[in-house]
Design a protein around this motif. Structure first.
Motif, PDB file in Angstrom:
ATOM      1  N   ASP A  15       0.861  -1.184   0.000  1.00 56.13           N
ATOM      2  CA  ASP A  15       0.000   0.000   0.000  1.00 56.13           C
ATOM      3  C   ASP A  15       0.895   1.232   0.000  1.00 56.13           C
ATOM      4  N   PRO A  16       0.528   2.270  -0.774  1.00 56.21           N
ATOM      5  CA  PRO A  16       1.370   3.484  -0.808  1.00 56.21           C
ATOM      6  C   PRO A  16       1.441   4.196   0.534  1.00 56.21           C
ATOM      7  N   ALA A  17       0.536   3.866   1.453  1.00 56.36           N
ATOM      8  CA  ALA A  17       0.567   4.507   2.769  1.00 56.36           C
ATOM      9  C   ALA A  17       1.651   3.911   3.666  1.00 56.36           C
ATOM     10  N   LEU A  18       2.157   2.753   3.340  1.00 53.83           N
ATOM     11  CA  LEU A  18       3.184   2.110   4.160  1.00 53.83           C
ATOM     12  C   LEU A  18       4.545   2.734   3.887  1.00 53.83           C
ATOM     13  N   ASP A  19       5.397   2.713   4.884  1.00 53.67           N
ATOM     14  CA  ASP A  19       6.752   3.229   4.714  1.00 53.67           C
ATOM     15  C   ASP A  19       7.535   2.333   3.752  1.00 53.67           C
ATOM     16  N   PRO A  20       8.385   2.935   2.919  1.00 56.86           N
ATOM     17  CA  PRO A  20       9.204   2.121   2.007  1.00 56.86           C
ATOM     18  C   PRO A  20      10.310   1.385   2.754  1.00 56.86           C
ATOM     19  N   ASN A  21      10.861   0.380   2.105  1.00 50.13           N
ATOM     20  CA  ASN A  21      11.998  -0.362   2.635  1.00 50.13           C
ATOM     21  C   ASN A  21      13.289   0.312   2.184  1.00 50.13           C
ATOM     22  N   LYS A  22      14.278   0.316   3.048  1.00 48.86           N
ATOM     23  CA  LYS A  22      15.570   0.915   2.723  1.00 48.86           C
ATOM     24  C   LYS A  22      16.675  -0.113   2.938  1.00 48.86           C
ATOM     25  N   LEU A  23      17.515  -0.242   1.911  1.00 47.30           N
ATOM     26  CA  LEU A  23      18.592  -1.217   1.937  1.00 47.30           C
ATOM     27  C   LEU A  23      19.901  -0.534   1.560  1.00 47.30           C
TER      28      LEU A  23
END
Length: 840
Positions: A375-383
């Motif tokens: 969902d676009p409301a969720l925070d993105p993942n960062k790697l």
């Protein structure tokens, strides 16, 4: 048994052929070297022999590779290697004129005298002929897809045609023709029997060959982690080497199926700088800059800097991946024999979701590719990852070299992963969100010494060394969950008509107040807790006999490995000896046959549910093969048959998801156990190179048959190994018109296909097959001067192709929860357009 008989028969035929091809005791082998001028054309039995060797450099101290070295008036000669070195063996005693020449360099001559049993050392420093460099057009397409030797990181000194193993090399020119932007981008199509299983595509490659998943190596050092490292970007890749069969002897520890080794770009001392701009479907935009040059006038201090930035959408609605890469390298030539190099690479990735999975209770490929579980409301993942490597290369003398390198890699992931809690028959889905976090630290060190020892007419090509590795990982993928990511009001998320926009109040906030090291100790996270240390020592002697036509390889490796579990009581210490026996014979100068027996030893990280560490994977390989170069080495064909046996394999614990005996919950869904034994048999054919002027080809086919031969559950015996593919064939064709004055001069066409049939998926407990895979790509390009423009259309027929499939069984189906399939689509039809400017 039938396959063992075939292998035995093949070995007997090979040895019988070799025996018949060997020279008899009358000395007829001496007729192989025919001479002109003052020397007799037929050598006598008692002819004395010596050798000539040396190193060629240019006036600024740079090494001169591919320079022609020859004895005037004879057929004795060779080319310098990548280090500017040459070696002419078995030269009859006498006086000769040594001639050195290359395009763009003024030739030189030197008179030498060869005596019995002696080695004449003749070094040259050549001046550049800049007028010739400007007026002579060099064919830059020569050997675009074929190489003759592996990188120094593999430690193998002999040409590929003489190595008793199937090794394939994917060049940077091939990657550019296929518009590959990272190692996930269809690289496997260039190697027989090699595929990639889709999973967390923004993160890592997950490549398999000969039916087994193979670890990622970088410059000869093992990068394997539970989930990392990040997929290497094309901006940093010089070549990718796929080594079939056990590779633990050469490059620390590996799977019996093989490894792939990414060789990163290093300074060349030449101006190979370039800039590329690319764009394409699904909002792809990319820029890559490659700077290669000198920091000092004398050419002793060199640099290379690669920088790339990319943004890319997805066929999944709302998903995206943004990344940037920075990779500086500096090398310094202390003297003519010693070079030190320092390299740093960092990647940073942001992805809305790590996975691109589809789900359906009905079957594979049931939902539209645009379906997005996130969902676009969720925070993105960062790697991110950081890789620091130091290299030391030193020539001890004309014969022996010392190489050492150390590397430190840090990899991290922070984010969250949505996944189905339940799926109803009508497609209504409840989604849970759990934390996704990992930290991995990988340390490696290697020291190797290699060189030749001559005893009479026999040459011993010796390689020995030690290596060290330590891998620690901590992961949390289960400690925080929200069983239902509810939409606003009474709206229900449905896979056939998904609605997006989760209210902020319904999104859980992850508690990261405790360190990842502490959270990794939870039972559900034990598979991601790793502390593995190994030390290895190895010795190889390649015995080159009968004018180096017959080569016997005797090698062995001793490995000491320590795997630390959750407590000191679960610590495992292993000592293993891995032998290697190979035989290669040159039937003709450009045609060889080989056979190989090799073993592998691979310590495993992670633990079972009880906290016990896993035993190392043990494997062995029996292999027979033929290698042939054609058209003066412009293209090559390799055929091989093999049998691999693999023990101590990890598989899903049958207790996954079941109720705990205590009644306090269920077993975690990610725990594993060690099974018994698996067997892999197959045939491979690889063809690569320039078939006719301007026409370059990659063509391969592989047949792979896998089955479980031992297991704790007798029902699993004889079942295929999940992830293996029975039939794989790939082809890639590239043609460029090269006719001065023609309107088509510089215009090129390319295209290829990928076909996979008999694709085993699921698990050993629940096996099934994926649909057959047929993909076609086509493109065109134009090259003029320093500019190149390329257009490529991938998945030309826009087929709905799957790269992965699994099945989740629900023990007691209800009206709101049933068993379901999970799958990943190949990217639908998309185009890529790239414009490249080369400064030289």
């Amino acid at each position: 048994m039938q396959f063992k008989k075939i292998l035995l028969f093949g070995a007997m035929c090979t040895f019988a052929f070799v025996a018949n091809a060997l020279p008899d005791s009358t000395g007829s082998e001496a007729t192989l070297h025919l001479k002109k001028g003052t020397h007799s054309s037929i050598l006598k039995e008692d002819q004395k022999y010596g050798a000539v060797r040396g190193r060629i450099t240019t006036s600024d101290g740079s090494v001169a590779s591919q320079v022609s070295i020859g004895l005037k008036g004879t057929k004795f000669g060779t080319l310098t290697n990548e280090d500017g070195e040459y070696h002419i063996r078995r030269v009859p005693a006498g006086t000769y004129t040594l001639v050195v020449s290359a395009v763009g360099l003024y030739p030189k001559e030197k008179q030498i005298t060869v005596t019995d049993g002696a080695v004449v050392v003749a070094d040259f420093s050549l001046n550049e002929n800049r007028l010739e460099l400007e007026t002579v057009q060099i064919n830059t397409n020569t050997k675009k897809y074929k190489v003759d030797k592996v990188s120094s990181s593999l430690r193998l000194q002999s040409p590929l045609i003489e190595v008793p193993q199937n090794i394939r090399v994917v060049t940077d020119k091939l990657l550019a023709d296929q518009q590959v932007f990272d190692i996930v981008d269809g690289v496997t199509r260039n190697v027989s029997g090699t595929v990639r299983t889709g999973h967390w595509d923004a993160q890592y490659a997950n490549i398999s060959t000969r039916g087994t998943t193979i670890p990622a190596f970088r410059n000869g050092m093992n990068m394997k982690m539970p989930w990392g490292p990040l997929a290497d970007d094309a901006a940093t890749i010089d070549r990718i080497e796929f080594i079939k069969g056990p590779s633990g002897f050469m490059m620390a520890n590996g799977e019996p199926g093989g490894i792939y080794n990414v060789v990163t770009k290093k300074p060349t001392g030449q101006n190979k700088s370039s800039v590329s701009l690319s764009g394409g479907g699904f909002n792809l935009a990319r820029v890559a800059v490659d700077l290669d040059g000198k920091l000092s006038k004398d050419g002793r201090l060199l640099y290379r800097l690669n920088v790339a930035a990319q943004t890319k959408g997805s066929y999944n609605k709302y998903n995206y991946t943004d990344k940037y890469i920075i990779a500086p390298v500096i090398s310094y030539q202390i003297d003519s024999n010693t070079i030190i190099t320092a390299e740093y690479t960092t990647q940073h990735v942001e992805a809305q979701a790590l996975s691109t999975y589809g789900f359906s209770p009905k079957g594979l490929g049931d939902t539209d590719p645009s379906f997005f579980i996130g969902d676009p409301a969720l925070d993105p993942n960062k790697l991110s990852d950081h890789n620091i490597t130091l290299y030391f290369n030193h020539k001890l003398n004309q014969t022996w070299k010392l190489n050492a390198q150390v590397a430190y890699v840090s990899y991290g992931l922070k984010g969250g992963t949505p996944w189905p809690s339940t799926i109803a028959p009508n497609g209504d889905m409840k989604r849970y969100l759990n934390i996704s976090e990992e930290l991995a630290i990988n340390k490696n060190a290697q020291v190797s010494i290699m060189g030749d020892v001559t005893t009479g007419s026999v040459i011993h090509r010796v390689m020995t060394g030690v290596d060290f590795g330590n891998l620690k990982t901590w992961g949390d993928f289960a400690s925080v969950q929200e069983p239902d990511l509810k939409l606003a009001g009474t709206t229900v998320f449905n896979i056939y008509n998904p609605t997006y926009g989760i209210p902020t109040a319904n999104i859980p906030v992850f508690d990261r107040s405790k360190s990842i090291q502490v959270r990794s100790g939870l039972p559900a996270n034990l598979p991601y807790l790793t502390n593995l240390t190994y030390t290895g020592i190895y010795l190889q002697d390649e015995i080159r006999m009968l004018d180096e036509k017959l080569r016997l390889t005797l090698a062995g490796r001793f490995t000491h490995a320590v795997t630390v579990g959750k407590t000191a009581l679960t610590q495992i210490s292993d000592n293993a000896f891995s032998p290697r026996l190979g035989l290669s014979y040159s039937i003709l100068k450009d045609f060889s046959a080989y056979t190989l027996y090799d073993q592998s030893f691979l310590p495993q990280g992670g633990q079972d549910f009880e906290g016990n560490t896993f035993k190392p994977v043990r494997g062995n390989n029996i292999e027979l093969g033929l290698k042939k170069d054609w058209l003066d080495g412009k293209w090559n064909a390799t055929a091989a048959i093999y049998q691999i046996t693999k023990k101590n394999v990890l598989a899903a614990d049958p207790r996954r998801g079941l109720a705990l005996p205590s009644g306090t919950g269920n077993y975690p869904t990610n725990i594993s156990v060690q099974l018994g034994e698996q067997r892999f048999r197959g045939f491979e054919l690889d063809i690569a190179g320039e078939i006719v002027n301007g026409l370059n080809l990659i063509l391969n086919y592989a047949y792979t048959k896998t089955k479980v031969t031992e297991d704790t559950n007798p029902l699993y015996i004889d079942r295929p190994v999940a992830g293996s593919v029975k039939h794989i064939t790939n082809g890639w064709l590239s043609y460029r018109f090269k006719k001065q004055g023609s309107i088509l001069n510089g215009f090129g066409l390319n295209g290829g296909y990928q076909i996979q049939i008999g694709r085993n998926a699921g698990s050993i407990a629940v096996p099934f097959q994926l649909p057959e895979y047929y993909r076609f790509d086509a493109g065109a390009s134009y090259e003029k001067g320093k500019f190149n423009i390329s257009l490529l259309i991938n998945n030309l027929l826009d087929r709905r192709l799957l790269t992965q499939g699994s099945y989740t069984a629900v023990a007691a189906p209800t009206a709101t929860a049933v068993s379901y399939y999970t799958y990943i689509y190949e990217v639908p039809r998309n185009a890529r357009l790239s414009v490249t400017y080369k400064f030289k």
